[in-house]
Design a protein around this motif. Structure first.
Motif, mmCIF file in Angstrom:
data_model
loop_
_atom_site.group_PDB
_atom_site.id
_atom_site.type_symbol
_atom_site.label_atom_id
_atom_site.label_comp_id
_atom_site.label_asym_id
_atom_site.label_seq_id
_atom_site.Cartn_x
_atom_site.Cartn_y
_atom_site.Cartn_z
ATOM 1 N N VAL A 128 2.356 26.849 -23.837
ATOM 2 C CA VAL A 128 3.709 27.568 -25.192
ATOM 3 C C VAL A 128 4.656 26.780 -25.132
ATOM 4 O O VAL A 128 5.682 25.976 -26.880
ATOM 5 N N LEU A 129 5.650 25.729 -24.106
ATOM 6 C CA LEU A 129 6.239 24.677 -24.585
ATOM 7 C C LEU A 129 6.505 23.676 -25.095
ATOM 8 O O LEU A 129 7.496 22.453 -25.594
ATOM 9 N N TRP A 130 4.680 22.925 -24.950
ATOM 10 C CA TRP A 130 4.734 21.575 -25.580
ATOM 11 C C TRP A 130 5.422 21.226 -27.172
ATOM 12 O O TRP A 130 5.896 20.647 -26.992
ATOM 13 N N PRO A 131 5.084 22.457 -27.857
ATOM 14 C CA PRO A 131 5.979 21.746 -29.623
ATOM 15 C C PRO A 131 7.306 22.441 -29.491
ATOM 16 O O PRO A 131 8.047 21.138 -29.495
ATOM 17 N N ALA A 189 2.864 21.479 -31.969
ATOM 18 C CA ALA A 189 2.469 22.263 -32.353
ATOM 19 C C ALA A 189 1.075 21.525 -32.397
ATOM 20 O O ALA A 189 -0.674 22.399 -31.618
ATOM 21 N N LEU A 190 0.300 20.580 -33.209
ATOM 22 C CA LEU A 190 -1.050 20.291 -33.170
ATOM 23 C C LEU A 190 -1.930 19.747 -32.014
ATOM 24 O O LEU A 190 -2.485 19.928 -32.127
ATOM 25 N N LEU A 203 -8.026 31.988 -27.398
ATOM 26 C CA LEU A 203 -7.796 31.393 -28.893
ATOM 27 C C LEU A 203 -6.748 32.062 -29.443
ATOM 28 O O LEU A 203 -6.092 31.548 -30.335
ATOM 29 N N PRO A 204 -5.332 33.204 -29.101
ATOM 30 C CA PRO A 204 -4.425 33.294 -29.160
ATOM 31 C C PRO A 204 -3.212 32.545 -29.792
ATOM 32 O O PRO A 204 -2.627 32.241 -30.470
ATOM 33 N N ALA A 205 -3.661 31.552 -28.085
ATOM 34 C CA ALA A 205 -2.532 30.917 -28.042
ATOM 35 C C ALA A 205 -2.653 29.496 -28.915
ATOM 36 O O ALA A 205 -1.750 28.753 -29.339
ATOM 37 N N ALA A 206 -3.902 29.452 -29.025
ATOM 38 C CA ALA A 206 -4.473 28.385 -30.443
ATOM 39 C C ALA A 206 -4.281 28.624 -31.832
ATOM 40 O O ALA A 206 -3.898 27.661 -32.230
ATOM 41 N N VAL A 211 -0.553 28.236 -36.305
ATOM 42 C CA VAL A 211 0.564 29.104 -37.026
ATOM 43 C C VAL A 211 1.888 28.178 -37.102
ATOM 44 O O VAL A 211 2.263 28.143 -38.113
ATOM 45 N N THR A 212 1.949 27.570 -36.398
ATOM 46 C CA THR A 212 3.437 27.211 -35.668
ATOM 47 C C THR A 212 3.492 26.290 -36.985
ATOM 48 O O THR A 212 4.665 25.788 -36.688
#
Length: 542
Positions: A128-131, A189-190, A203-206, A211-212
């Protein structure tokens, strides 16, 4: 029977399992594609939506690689971006300085690639930190590139690609650094979304990554911008053109001055005939009079005749000689009808361009090019370009200074009502001029001020506080454009916050790099434990 390595308490299966980067040929292809995407996002191509894609491609290329490979892939992307982007520099400087500058700029993307590789353990542990990490790295890379060495050269920033994008509106809230940060977060995010194909991601993380990215790219269109209002003044910009483009521009200086004088007198005739509005102020470009009118009576007489004819003060771009041979200032000076030069209302360029307008380390540079001694010694001014014309207060910056956040912000802090960029593109090309105009668009939104750019040869034009260009001229042609401009603009959050948003991002980057160092050290300890796992205890692992 071979036993799998143990998973120790306090670790997880992910930490102990091998995680491989993309194959090097694939990573190299992605780095090339990243550089190409970043290039095409900028003027004159203006495919702004490719900026997040470029960030994502480079992030994927360097993820999980060794540090030197991350550095090399970043350098590859940087060369693909900067060599063609800065092609216009060779027109004036030749191929060798062009290559040196391009390579030096590419080294900053190499550092971004190295940082991306260094941060891989954090990303593997917390996808989740990648973006966020992508945003931190890119904004910090631009922070460094815009300051070092010799004051930096912040050309090709992500923010400057967003002239037609919804994210341009973010400039009013955090300046160019916030726009870059948002573009890079969208890119992060991409890549996090795409990486799901290669490594498990729920799937929720994706959905969250999708959405981000979509929100950052589209939602800023809904952000409110306060439009300037109040009094209006009429401003004329005069693009006199030059007899010939190229390096002999300075040899044409009397003809260039004549062009601007004659175009202003033609405007005066149109005003007298009722075909055009009476301007409250006229703006000429940088180098519109390379003959110093304070030392040359003929040049002074010509400028005075133009000011008297148009019945309005003229902001003249000129070079001011000093008593020291070779030392000059690049200035904008207000020339009033009837009374001549208004000496207190002038601005000397604060950030001369190294190796073009002055020569640092001249003896060393002489080993690179024999043309070094053709570069004069331009001195830097000491105060912001705040010029009270009587019809409005101009915030004047000259040429490349529009790329520097602080130089433009200082004029607004000093009371500027209109942003004014005087430039001379006669030794460059139209691509460079359009890259500058994109910066003017961002500055207008950033500070809630209407703006203009006036060039000797084009592109010139007006920009409203929404970033929309009006009256844009062609390149290598003469033109005069007149427009009413609002004088009362808001002090945007970006203006009020100054350096703080960028400083916070840079601090965040330092924290992230330190956090990755701790995690790498812990992983190295785990790897040693696994290598010597026979008889190991938890206390020994710790």
């Amino acid at each position: 029977m071979t036993m799998p390595p143990p998973v120790l308490p306090g670790t997880d299966a992910v930490a102990a399992s091998p995680r491989r980067p993309l194959r090097l040929p694939v990573a190299a292809a992605l780095a090339v594609a990243a550089g190409a995407a970043l290039l095409l996002a900028l003027p004159p191509y203006d495919l702004w939506w490719l900026s997040p894609a470029g960030v994502a491609l480079l992030a994927a290329a360097v993820h999980r690689r060794r540090l030197r490979a991350g550095f090399g892939l970043g350098l590859l992307a940087g060369l693909v971006l900067f060599v063609p982007l800065l092609d216009w520099t060779r027109i004036a400087a030749g191929w060798l300085p062009w290559v040196i500058l391009s390579v030096f700029q590419a080294l900053y993307l190499a550092l971004a690639g190295l940082a991306g590789a260094w941060l891989s353990p954090l990303i593997d542990r917390w996808r989740v930190l990648w973006p966020l990490l992508a945003g931190l790295v890119w904004t910090t890379q631009e922070f460094l590139r815009g300051r070092a060495p010799f004051g930096g050269f912040p050309w090709g920033r992500l923010a400057f690609s967003q002239g037609d994008a919804p994210m341009l509106r973010l400039a009013a809230y955090g300046g160019a650094p916030l726009v870059t940060f948002a573009v890079a977060v969208a890119g992060g995010a991409l890549v996090a979304l795409a990486w799901r194909r290669f490594q498990g991601c729920g799937l929720p993380a994706a959905a969250g990554f999708a959405v981000t990215a979509a929100t950052l790219i589209a939602a800023p269109a809904a952000l409110p911008l306060t439009e300037p209002g109040g009094p209006v003044t009429t401003v004329a910009i005069v693009q006199g053109n030059v007899p010939r483009l190229g390096l002999d521009f300075n040899a044409q200086r009397r003809a260039v001055l004549d062009n601007h004088v004659n175009a202003t007198k033609a405007l005066a005739a149109d005003v007298a005939a009722g075909r055009q509005r009476q301007p409250g102020v006229v703006v000429w470009p940088e180098n519109s009079s390379d003959i110093d009118p304070l030392r040359n009576a003929d040049a002074a007489g010509l400028i005075q005749s133009a000011a008297d004819a148009i019945k309005a003060p003229i902001l003249v771009g000129t070079l001011q000689r000093t008593d020291v041979p070779g030392d000059i200032y690049n200035v904008g000076i207000l020339w009033r009808p009837g009374s001549g030069p208004d000496h207190p209302q002038q601005y000397a360029k604060r950030h001369p361009v190294p190796f073009a307008e002055y020569m640092p380390m001249r003896s060393v540079a002489r080993l690179v090019s024999e043309k070094v001694d053709l570069v004069r010694n331009m001195l830097g001014g000491e105060r912001p370009g705040v010029i009270d014309t009587g019809a409005g207060i101009l915030g004047d910056v000259i040429c490349f200074e529009v790329a520097y956040d602080g130089i433009v912000r200082d004029t607004v802090d000093g009371g500027a009502q209109l942003l004014t960029v005087q430039t001379n593109n006669a030794t460059f090309n139209e691509a460079e001029a359009r890259q500058q105009l994109a910066m003017v668009r961002l500055r207008a939104v950033e500070h809630g001020r209407e703006a203009l750019m006036v060039s000797t040869v084009g592109v010139s034009g007006f920009v409203d506080a929404q970033g929309t260009v009006h009256g844009s001229t062609g390149f290598n042609t003469a033109a005069v454009v007149v427009r009413d401009m609002s004088l009362e603009g808001p002090r945007t959050l970006a203006t009020r916050s100054g350096l703080w948003p960028e400083a916070a991002i840079v601090f965040g980057t330092v924290v992230a790099l330190a956090g990755a160092a701790l995690l790498r050290r812990r992983r190295a300890t785990i790897d040693r434990v696994i290598d010597d796992s026979d008889g190991v205890t938890v206390s020994e692992a710790r």
